[in-house]
Scaffold this active site. Structure first.
Site, PDB file in Angstrom:
ATOM      1  N   ASP A  84      21.507 -37.649  -1.668  1.00 32.72           N
ATOM      2  CA  ASP A  84      21.566 -38.001  -0.241  1.00 32.72           C
ATOM      3  C   ASP A  84      20.871 -39.329   0.057  1.00 32.72           C
ATOM      4  O   ASP A  84      20.014 -39.799  -0.690  1.00 32.72           O
ATOM      5  CB  ASP A  84      20.961 -36.888   0.618  1.00 32.72           C
ATOM      6  CG  ASP A  84      19.518 -36.555   0.239  1.00 32.72           C
ATOM      7  OD1 ASP A  84      19.186 -36.608  -0.962  1.00 32.72           O
ATOM      8  OD2 ASP A  84      18.704 -36.250   1.141  1.00 32.72           O
ATOM      9  N   GLU A 142      17.852 -33.875  -0.470  1.00 29.37           N
ATOM     10  CA  GLU A 142      16.466 -33.916  -0.954  1.00 29.37           C
ATOM     11  C   GLU A 142      15.547 -34.444   0.142  1.00 29.37           C
ATOM     12  O   GLU A 142      14.445 -33.944   0.331  1.00 29.37           O
ATOM     13  CB  GLU A 142      16.368 -34.805  -2.200  1.00 29.37           C
ATOM     14  CG  GLU A 142      15.015 -34.746  -2.902  1.00 29.37           C
ATOM     15  CD  GLU A 142      13.942 -35.612  -2.257  1.00 29.37           C
ATOM     16  OE1 GLU A 142      12.787 -35.152  -2.147  1.00 29.37           O
ATOM     17  OE2 GLU A 142      14.250 -36.747  -1.831  1.00 29.37           O
ATOM     18  N   GLU A 143      16.027 -35.451   0.865  1.00 26.62           N
ATOM     19  CA  GLU A 143      15.178 -36.085   1.878  1.00 26.62           C
ATOM     20  C   GLU A 143      14.878 -35.140   3.041  1.00 26.62           C
ATOM     21  O   GLU A 143      13.877 -35.287   3.727  1.00 26.62           O
ATOM     22  CB  GLU A 143      15.840 -37.362   2.414  1.00 26.62           C
ATOM     23  CG  GLU A 143      16.132 -38.423   1.363  1.00 26.62           C
ATOM     24  CD  GLU A 143      14.878 -39.095   0.817  1.00 26.62           C
ATOM     25  OE1 GLU A 143      13.784 -38.777   1.273  1.00 26.62           O
ATOM     26  OE2 GLU A 143      15.030 -39.930  -0.093  1.00 26.62           O
TER      27      GLU A 143
HETATM   28 NI    NI Z   1      13.868 -39.999  -3.651  1.00 22.70          NI
END
Ligand code: NI
Length: 402
Positions: A84, A142-143
């Protein structure tokens, strides 16, 4: 490992260099935010077509999992890349700059996907050498912290073939190109969110005695939280509490009824982390209570501490030192206070999360999440080589490591 295989890995990574760089640029130009990835998973599936892999789409939302089954039985290693981008306007005139306004790959995840695709191609080429299985995990979000937990809940580790260990790389914009940096034990911090509502009684600014003014109480809470960090926690295990958000009144002559504070909490020890919410609640409630106000604390657990397994980390260190020389591997002295949801995989199976140096030569090294973030793409084939080498050596030595 026979010299011929070492040569085959290096040659293969070099041959795949154009594919990996082109793929990274393609993803860079078309960034997608967490849980909104649609083009990137399609690109991944297309890039793997023609290879003898079992591919599952929609894993944990928008994730992709590809399984390579070796010719002989053995353990299973997962290799993970996050895919992402960030809600950030790119400030770079490069020809493959983001074509999505306000969205940018500013954390290298474009490179992570490209390197893992390169490793999938190379390991597929060398599958005669694979004693066991490799699961390639292309993780969303992930963010925003949902991705790893959703992938795990969807069985990416527990479904057959069950994963025995996990390895992941993160490009580092300020590391020497191709240098692998890692450490055993706590490597990246947990990241939690705290929100405190300080409730007083509003009124005229000239008559604070007739009100319960939440503004100075909120200020006391902010400073008391810093005293809490140094007086209630052992200095040898870092705790960071940063209040970043403060919302109070809307006029200079009105005492507001409420102040909202919010911020982030970082720790590098799961036991210390478990202790933080009660301590913050104590400080907030008692400070407010001392002045006749109330405080309500909401504590949201984000990603946990990334704890690298010591045996697996030693194995990676030894393997890459043997293949690439001792100058190519460096131990990290202390944990990084940034966060990563890779720690969730490491709570389930042993493994290592490591950093790959990619300091650009054409500009200064801007940090991750900066609108001018960039990497040196010559690090990408090194990443392919490292992922492939760790996988082949682990599966060769797997029963010893297991
Ligand atoms: Ni990263």
């Amino acid at each position: 490992m026979a010299d011929s295989i070492v040569d085959a890995i290096r040659r293969g990574a070099a041959e795949l260099c154009d594919f990996v760089v082109d793929t990274r640029r393609d993803i860079h130009a078309h960034p997608e935010l967490g849980n909104q990835e649609t083009r990137t998973p399609r690109l991944i599936v297309d890039a793997l077509s023609g290879l003898d892999l079992e591919i599952r789409q929609g894993v944990g939302g928008t994730g992709v999992m590809a399984t390579l089954r070796g010719t002989r039985s053995g353990p299973t290693l997962a290799l993970r890349a996050d895919m992402d981008a960030l809600p950030l306007q790119e400030d770079d005139p490069r020809p493959y700059r983001s074509c999505v306004p306000g969205v940018m790959h500013a954390c290298g995840h474009d490179g992570h996907v490209a390197m893992l695709l390169g490793a999938a191609h190379l390991l597929h080429r060398l599958r005669e050498q694979v004693n066991g299985n490799i699961k390639f995990l292309f993780q969303p979000a992930e963010e925003t912290y949902g991705g790893a937990s959703e992938m795990i809940a969807d069985g990416c580790l527990s479904n057959e073939p069950k994963v025995d260990a996990v390895f992941g790389l993160h490009l580092e914009p300020d590391g020497d190109v191709g240098e692998l940096r890692l450490r055993s034990g706590p490597t990246m911090a947990s990241s939690d969110v705290v929100r405190i509502a300080v409730q007083g009684v509003g009124g005229h600014a000239s008559e604070p005695h007739a009100c319960v003014d939440p503004v100075p109480i909120a200020a006391q809470i902010i400073t008391n939280l810093q005293t809490m960090v140094t007086r209630r926690f052992d200095a040898r295990s870092p705790v960071v509490v940063t209040i970043t958000y403060l919302q109070a009144g809307s006029a200079f002559n009105v005492i507001p009824p409420e102040v909202i504070l919010a911020g982030t909490v970082r720790t590098v020890d799961p036991k210390v982390r478990a202790h933080v919410p009660q301590c913050i609640t104590d400080v907030a409630e008692h400070t407010a209570g001392a002045f006749g106000a109330k405080a309500e604390v909401v504590y949201l657990h984000g990603s946990g501490v990334v704890v690298n397994d010591s045996a697996f980390t030693q194995f990676v260190t030894d393997t890459i030192t043997r293949h690439r020389g001792s100058a190519a591997v460096r131990q990290i002295a202390a944990p990084i206070m940034g966060a990563e949801d890779f720690g969730l995989y490491l709570e389930q199976v042993p493994g290592t999360f490591a950093f790959l140096g990619a300091r650009p030569s054409h500009q200064k090294a801007y940090p991750c999440h900066h609108p001018r973030f960039d990497i040196d793409e010559t690090a990408l084939p090194v990443g392919v080589e490292i992922l492939t080498t760790v996988a082949l050596e682990y599966l060769r030595d797997g029963n010893r490591q297991g």
